[in-house]
Enzyme design. Structure first.
Site, PDB file in Angstrom:
ATOM      1  N   GLU A 149      56.137  13.669   6.788  1.00 40.14           N
ATOM      2  CA  GLU A 149      55.500  14.217   5.595  1.00 40.14           C
ATOM      3  C   GLU A 149      55.703  15.728   5.466  1.00 40.14           C
ATOM      4  O   GLU A 149      54.985  16.398   4.721  1.00 40.14           O
ATOM      5  CB  GLU A 149      54.004  13.911   5.609  1.00 40.14           C
ATOM      6  CG  GLU A 149      53.661  12.448   5.468  1.00 40.14           C
ATOM      7  CD  GLU A 149      53.937  11.875   4.081  1.00 40.14           C
ATOM      8  OE1 GLU A 149      54.633  12.540   3.287  1.00 40.14           O
ATOM      9  OE2 GLU A 149      53.476  10.761   3.808  1.00 40.14           O
ATOM     10  N   HIS A 183      44.705   9.169   6.107  1.00 38.49           N
ATOM     11  CA  HIS A 183      44.699   7.853   5.466  1.00 38.49           C
ATOM     12  C   HIS A 183      43.271   7.306   5.459  1.00 38.49           C
ATOM     13  O   HIS A 183      43.044   6.130   5.719  1.00 38.49           O
ATOM     14  CB  HIS A 183      45.630   6.895   6.211  1.00 38.49           C
ATOM     15  CG  HIS A 183      47.074   7.259   6.100  1.00 38.49           C
ATOM     16  ND1 HIS A 183      48.057   6.554   6.768  1.00 38.49           N
ATOM     17  CD2 HIS A 183      47.721   8.239   5.416  1.00 38.49           C
ATOM     18  CE1 HIS A 183      49.240   7.096   6.497  1.00 38.49           C
ATOM     19  NE2 HIS A 183      49.054   8.120   5.678  1.00 38.49           N
TER      20      HIS A 183
END
Length: 221
Positions: free
Chosen positions: A80, A100
């Site tokens: 990421e 998440h």
């Protein structure tokens, strides 16, 4: 590298590792999901790809420049990385936390903007937007995120998770925790049969934002 610079890098890396471990211990990530970064001058320290946070060591330090070129360490940066670099290039952020978190991710599948059920939304600049879905690790996802972050310090990534940033890792993490709590609150309130949660108006949220300026961005304190 001067001793002063090396000390700054080491302190920042220790904080990155501690924050990453906190996201796991607080249930905001599972396994090696999510990632954390901090900026020191023109260097971004970021968690490496595929390494459980409890196994990170001082020698696992990973640093890149703002173009993504690796300048410190041998481990592969998180997939990421484009997301983190996009935040640093376009804001005054010194730290970024991506998780998440379960409730926030659930909400990202239901709405285009987190409903304003609590004034804590003002901590993030106002109603929290949901960035359109794109595959993880892509420039497309980073672009979608930047659109959702406009005038905000946090957003949801559609069908994916959360991104928050701040002047410190503690601030970025606190915003992540508040965002997850806000999403959990809305899911709880909206699950009551036959009832619809009352939402704050834009004017009410603006009033809170003004009040926060005198309270160090800590509502209710």
């Amino acid at each position: 590298m001067s001793s002063e610079w090396r000390d700054s890098i080491e302190r920042a890396w220790d904080a990155v590792v501690a924050t990453a471990r906190r996201t796991a211990s607080d249930g905001l990530v599972v396994g090696t999901s999510g990632n954390v970064s901090a900026r020191v001058g023109e260097t971004v320290l970021v968690t490496p790809s595929g390494v459980p946070y409890d196994r990170l060591r001082p020698e696992d330090l990973v640093g890149v420049d703002l173009e993504g070129n690796q300048v410190l360490g041998d481990m592969v940066p998180t997939s990421e990385l484009p997301l983190h670099l996009a935040v640093y290039r376009n804001t005054d952020a010194a730290a970024v936390v991506h998780t998440h978190a379960v409730h926030a991710t659930a909400v990202s599948t239901l709405v285009a903007e987190v409903p304003s059920v609590h004034y804590a939304a003002a901590m993030l600049g106002g109603p929290v937007r949901v960035a359109a879905y794109a595959r993880y690790g892509t420039d497309e996802l980073a672009g979608n995120m930047l659109a959702a972050l406009r005038d905000r310090t946090g957003c949801l990534l559609g069908n994916h998770g959360t991104v928050t940033y701040g002047a410190t890792l503690d601030e970025a993490y606190d915003r992540t925790a508040q965002l997850e709590w806000l999403c959990r609150l809305w899911l709880t309130a909206s699950s009551v049969p036959g009832r619809t949660p009352a939402l704050l108006t834009p004017e009410q949220l603006s009033d809170v934002k003004e009040a926060l300026k005198g309270y160090g961005q800590q509502p209710g304190r």
